[in-house]
Design a protein around this motif. Sequence first.
Motif, PDB file in Angstrom:
ATOM      1  N   LEU A 367       0.781  -1.122   0.025  1.00 23.90           N
ATOM      2  CA  LEU A 367      -0.054   0.041   0.044  1.00 23.90           C
ATOM      3  C   LEU A 367       0.839   1.330  -0.227  1.00 23.90           C
ATOM      4  O   LEU A 367       0.255   2.320  -0.529  1.00 23.90           O
ATOM      5  N   VAL A 368       2.282   1.026   0.470  1.00 24.83           N
ATOM      6  CA  VAL A 368       2.736   2.561   0.641  1.00 24.83           C
ATOM      7  C   VAL A 368       3.477   2.720  -0.827  1.00 24.83           C
ATOM      8  O   VAL A 368       4.215   1.704  -1.230  1.00 24.83           O
ATOM      9  N   ASP A 369       3.242   4.025  -1.314  1.00 30.32           N
ATOM     10  CA  ASP A 369       3.996   4.006  -2.510  1.00 30.32           C
ATOM     11  C   ASP A 369       4.857   5.179  -2.381  1.00 30.32           C
ATOM     12  O   ASP A 369       5.971   4.883  -3.123  1.00 30.32           O
ATOM     13  N   CYS A 370       4.877   6.187  -1.663  1.00 32.03           N
ATOM     14  CA  CYS A 370       5.910   7.199  -1.649  1.00 32.03           C
ATOM     15  C   CYS A 370       5.923   7.593  -0.226  1.00 32.03           C
ATOM     16  O   CYS A 370       4.927   7.890   0.353  1.00 32.03           O
ATOM     17  N   MET A 371       7.347   8.231   0.146  1.00 36.06           N
ATOM     18  CA  MET A 371       7.418   8.804   1.555  1.00 36.06           C
ATOM     19  C   MET A 371       8.459   9.932   1.266  1.00 36.06           C
ATOM     20  O   MET A 371       9.196  10.011   0.463  1.00 36.06           O
ATOM     21  N   VAL A 372       7.844  11.390   1.916  1.00 32.30           N
ATOM     22  CA  VAL A 372       8.529  12.495   1.689  1.00 32.30           C
ATOM     23  C   VAL A 372       8.863  13.139   3.043  1.00 32.30           C
ATOM     24  O   VAL A 372       7.996  13.302   4.027  1.00 32.30           O
ATOM     25  N   SER A 398      -0.831  -1.936 -14.565  1.00 33.71           N
ATOM     26  CA  SER A 398       0.170  -1.945 -15.486  1.00 33.71           C
ATOM     27  C   SER A 398       0.450  -0.315 -15.946  1.00 33.71           C
ATOM     28  O   SER A 398       1.704  -0.202 -16.176  1.00 33.71           O
ATOM     29  N   SER A 399      -0.257   0.546 -15.280  1.00 37.35           N
ATOM     30  CA  SER A 399       0.053   1.881 -15.540  1.00 37.35           C
ATOM     31  C   SER A 399       1.228   2.443 -14.442  1.00 37.35           C
ATOM     32  O   SER A 399       1.841   3.426 -14.602  1.00 37.35           O
ATOM     33  N   HIS A 400       1.616   1.517 -13.373  1.00 35.33           N
ATOM     34  CA  HIS A 400       2.484   1.834 -12.360  1.00 35.33           C
ATOM     35  C   HIS A 400       3.930   1.225 -12.860  1.00 35.33           C
ATOM     36  O   HIS A 400       4.058  -0.127 -12.912  1.00 35.33           O
ATOM     37  N   ASP A 401       4.760   1.985 -12.880  1.00 29.24           N
ATOM     38  CA  ASP A 401       6.134   1.371 -13.382  1.00 29.24           C
ATOM     39  C   ASP A 401       7.181   0.772 -12.350  1.00 29.24           C
ATOM     40  O   ASP A 401       7.938  -0.152 -12.491  1.00 29.24           O
ATOM     41  N   HIS A 402       6.658   1.203 -11.007  1.00 28.02           N
ATOM     42  CA  HIS A 402       7.615   0.433  -9.841  1.00 28.02           C
ATOM     43  C   HIS A 402       6.391   0.054  -8.788  1.00 28.02           C
ATOM     44  O   HIS A 402       6.758   0.443  -7.636  1.00 28.02           O
ATOM     45  N   GLY A 403       5.772  -1.012  -8.960  1.00 30.75           N
ATOM     46  CA  GLY A 403       4.552  -1.335  -8.230  1.00 30.75           C
ATOM     47  C   GLY A 403       4.990  -2.151  -7.132  1.00 30.75           C
ATOM     48  O   GLY A 403       4.320  -2.283  -6.218  1.00 30.75           O
ATOM     49  N   ARG A 404       6.391  -2.548  -7.043  1.00 31.08           N
ATOM     50  CA  ARG A 404       7.028  -3.447  -6.137  1.00 31.08           C
ATOM     51  C   ARG A 404       8.042  -2.679  -5.296  1.00 31.08           C
ATOM     52  O   ARG A 404       9.001  -3.257  -4.718  1.00 31.08           O
ATOM     53  N   GLU A 405       7.932  -1.355  -5.339  1.00 29.95           N
ATOM     54  CA  GLU A 405       8.968  -0.520  -4.726  1.00 29.95           C
ATOM     55  C   GLU A 405       8.310   0.676  -4.160  1.00 29.95           C
ATOM     56  O   GLU A 405       7.301   0.819  -4.502  1.00 29.95           O
ATOM     57  N   LEU A 407       9.189   4.706  -3.440  1.00 29.10           N
ATOM     58  CA  LEU A 407       9.907   5.987  -3.727  1.00 29.10           C
ATOM     59  C   LEU A 407      10.003   6.655  -2.472  1.00 29.10           C
ATOM     60  O   LEU A 407       9.149   7.121  -1.559  1.00 29.10           O
ATOM     61  N   PHE A 408      11.389   7.030  -2.037  1.00 29.82           N
ATOM     62  CA  PHE A 408      11.793   7.852  -0.814  1.00 29.82           C
ATOM     63  C   PHE A 408      12.097   9.159  -1.582  1.00 29.82           C
ATOM     64  O   PHE A 408      13.064   9.238  -2.449  1.00 29.82           O
ATOM     65  N   ILE A 409      11.671  10.425  -1.009  1.00 29.95           N
ATOM     66  CA  ILE A 409      12.411  11.659  -1.421  1.00 29.95           C
ATOM     67  C   ILE A 409      12.560  12.497  -0.226  1.00 29.95           C
ATOM     68  O   ILE A 409      11.876  12.506   0.759  1.00 29.95           O
ATOM     69  N   ASP A 410      13.743  12.951  -0.253  1.00 26.88           N
ATOM     70  CA  ASP A 410      14.204  13.650   1.120  1.00 26.88           C
ATOM     71  C   ASP A 410      14.250  15.282   0.901  1.00 26.88           C
ATOM     72  O   ASP A 410      15.041  15.735   0.026  1.00 26.88           O
ATOM     73  N   ALA A 411      13.350  15.774   1.111  1.00 24.06           N
ATOM     74  CA  ALA A 411      12.856  17.409   0.631  1.00 24.06           C
ATOM     75  C   ALA A 411      13.348  18.394   1.899  1.00 24.06           C
ATOM     76  O   ALA A 411      13.003  19.259   1.934  1.00 24.06           O
ATOM     77  N   GLY A 454      20.914  11.545  -2.481  1.00 19.04           N
ATOM     78  CA  GLY A 454      20.709  12.776  -1.675  1.00 19.04           C
ATOM     79  C   GLY A 454      19.252  13.216  -1.608  1.00 19.04           C
ATOM     80  O   GLY A 454      18.885  14.235  -0.717  1.00 19.04           O
ATOM     81  N   PHE A 455      18.748  12.967  -2.991  1.00 21.64           N
ATOM     82  CA  PHE A 455      17.076  13.475  -2.824  1.00 21.64           C
ATOM     83  C   PHE A 455      15.968  12.394  -2.994  1.00 21.64           C
ATOM     84  O   PHE A 455      15.128  12.485  -2.293  1.00 21.64           O
ATOM     85  N   CYS A 456      16.242  11.361  -3.826  1.00 18.50           N
ATOM     86  CA  CYS A 456      15.366  10.504  -4.198  1.00 18.50           C
ATOM     87  C   CYS A 456      15.966   9.164  -4.592  1.00 18.50           C
ATOM     88  O   CYS A 456      16.972   8.921  -5.131  1.00 18.50           O
ATOM     89  N   LYS A 457      15.115   8.057  -4.033  1.00 19.14           N
ATOM     90  CA  LYS A 457      15.890   6.490  -4.234  1.00 19.14           C
ATOM     91  C   LYS A 457      14.373   5.615  -4.540  1.00 19.14           C
ATOM     92  O   LYS A 457      13.534   5.901  -3.524  1.00 19.14           O
ATOM     93  N   SER A 458      14.292   4.762  -5.052  1.00 19.69           N
ATOM     94  CA  SER A 458      13.233   3.857  -5.533  1.00 19.69           C
ATOM     95  C   SER A 458      13.958   2.687  -4.780  1.00 19.69           C
ATOM     96  O   SER A 458      14.578   2.142  -5.470  1.00 19.69           O
ATOM     97  N   ALA A 459      13.284   2.266  -3.900  1.00 22.04           N
ATOM     98  CA  ALA A 459      13.852   1.134  -3.064  1.00 22.04           C
ATOM     99  C   ALA A 459      13.059  -0.189  -3.241  1.00 22.04           C
ATOM    100  O   ALA A 459      11.839   0.024  -2.917  1.00 22.04           O
ATOM    101  N   PRO A 460      13.380  -1.196  -3.571  1.00 19.95           N
ATOM    102  CA  PRO A 460      12.649  -2.451  -3.591  1.00 19.95           C
ATOM    103  C   PRO A 460      12.236  -2.881  -2.331  1.00 19.95           C
ATOM    104  O   PRO A 460      12.750  -2.565  -1.318  1.00 19.95           O
TER     105      PRO A 460
END
Length: 534
Positions: A367-372, A398-405, A407-411, A454-460
């Motif tokens: 369920l977790v898609d992205c953390m900022v 199918s529209s999601h390219d990283h469905g098993r990852e 996204l982490f964003i450090d803002a 230092g800004f973003c990472k797509s983590a499996p």
Amino acid sequence: MPGEQTASASGAVTGYEAELWKMADALRGSMDAAEYKHVVLGLIFLKYISDAFEETRTSLEAERADGADPEDPDEYRAKNVFWVPPEARWTRLKKAARQPSIGRLVDDAMVAIERDNRSLKDVLPKDYARPALDKERLGQLVDMVSNIRVGDEDARSRDVLGRVYEYFLSQFASAEGKKGGEFYTPRCVVELLVEMLEPYRGRVYDPCCGSSGMFVQSVEFIGAHATGNGNGAPTASAAADLSIYGQESNYTTWRLARMNLAIRGISGRIEQGDTFHNNRHPDLRADYILANPPFNVSDWGGERLTEDKRWKYGVPPRRNANFAWVQHMVHHLAPEGRAGFVLANGSMSSAQSGEGKIRANLVEANLVDCMVALPGQLFYSTQIPACLWFLARDRESSSHDHGREILFIDARELGRMVDRTHREFTAEDIGRIAATYHVWRGGEGVAPYEDEPGFCKSAPLEEVRKHDHVLTPGRYVGFKPPEEDGEPFEDKMTRLAAEWRDQQAQARRLDAAIEENLGTLGFGMTPKQRCSRP
């Protein structure tokens, strides 16, 4: 009359609205900001609907020959304009502004408007006649509000009064400090949530809606993207694409929410009551959920809800409501729904009272898609940094390219200080974060995503498991690489070695000068000390 407005890229206004605020605040005297808020905003609301009424009334007068009746309430309702009975019209209040009875007249006007417009029942403030409210200052405030230009077509297209209303909300939130954060989420944070979720159409829900800022920004988003000119003024067509559902536990804040929507012509089901114990939208399945729930609430009554069906991923701690809010929102998501919300930083890493297990279950349920991670000082309610969670039920599509990852964003390094205690995101900051998220999710014609140290990472998910399901972006994005200066290594070492030798020579000269001065003062080195000196 105040000068024209100028707006910052993030929506903060520094001209027209700021001058009006200075005038209104000068009339506050010793009144508490929490109390004065309802005095001022109630009058602004009354002025708005009065102006809309008078504008429509003028057009109906011109159509009398065609059968129009300017005194028929249905004529106004047909145009989606509130009917204002004679005793509530602003011209009457303006004439009596300096009379001792002005408080009673304003109350009577509010009662009459609620009586003739059922959608406003129990919404408007009606305590202007109370003895504690200085009637001379109230009269001066009526005079000030009388000068706000909102009736002309240009002002409406730019949503002038809506901007004034929002600016006043933000200023009252700042004046009230921690208490103010309960009803107002800074515009730049709301705008970031909306830009990332892109709620073009469907059901939008906020279970703790405060003054309805999430809904206003959602409608403005559609209006801006529909016209392509960046003008966020709400439009009827934009509002029609969204079905709005909200709930607010605080009664006076709920009234602010209703007025904030009405002032922009936005309709929605905004209910009043405790979201956990009196869920007013039990069957709702929302396409989008946007929220800023109160942080770390300890007295939420969790001991009475241990068997609640919403706790699919674990029973929330009785002394902290963070994961009760998270699971309440998950419960109300549609099959392909998405949610974005603010939480305290501790929600990303806490392992106490079962919170770590709940977070792990949410991750394993995909369920977790992205953390900022957000910088500090964005919020009026706390100087502690917060974070944004983005959940999605469409991650397997199918529209999601990283469905098993994830996204982490450090803002944390983004934003600019607007005063000594408050920071805001710029339009560029919001665009950068939102664009990163959209590129990562993918879609037709979207450029491929790349990690940015230092800004973003797509983590499996496997990597997240290795970190015990801790979701703090700093653990994943790494460090920003030092900027290359283009100087060849051998040239740089030659230069640095020469600088070091020069500094050493300077140090020896300084040592000698100091030693000479000490000798002059009678504290020179003895022969034994000279012999032992290296």
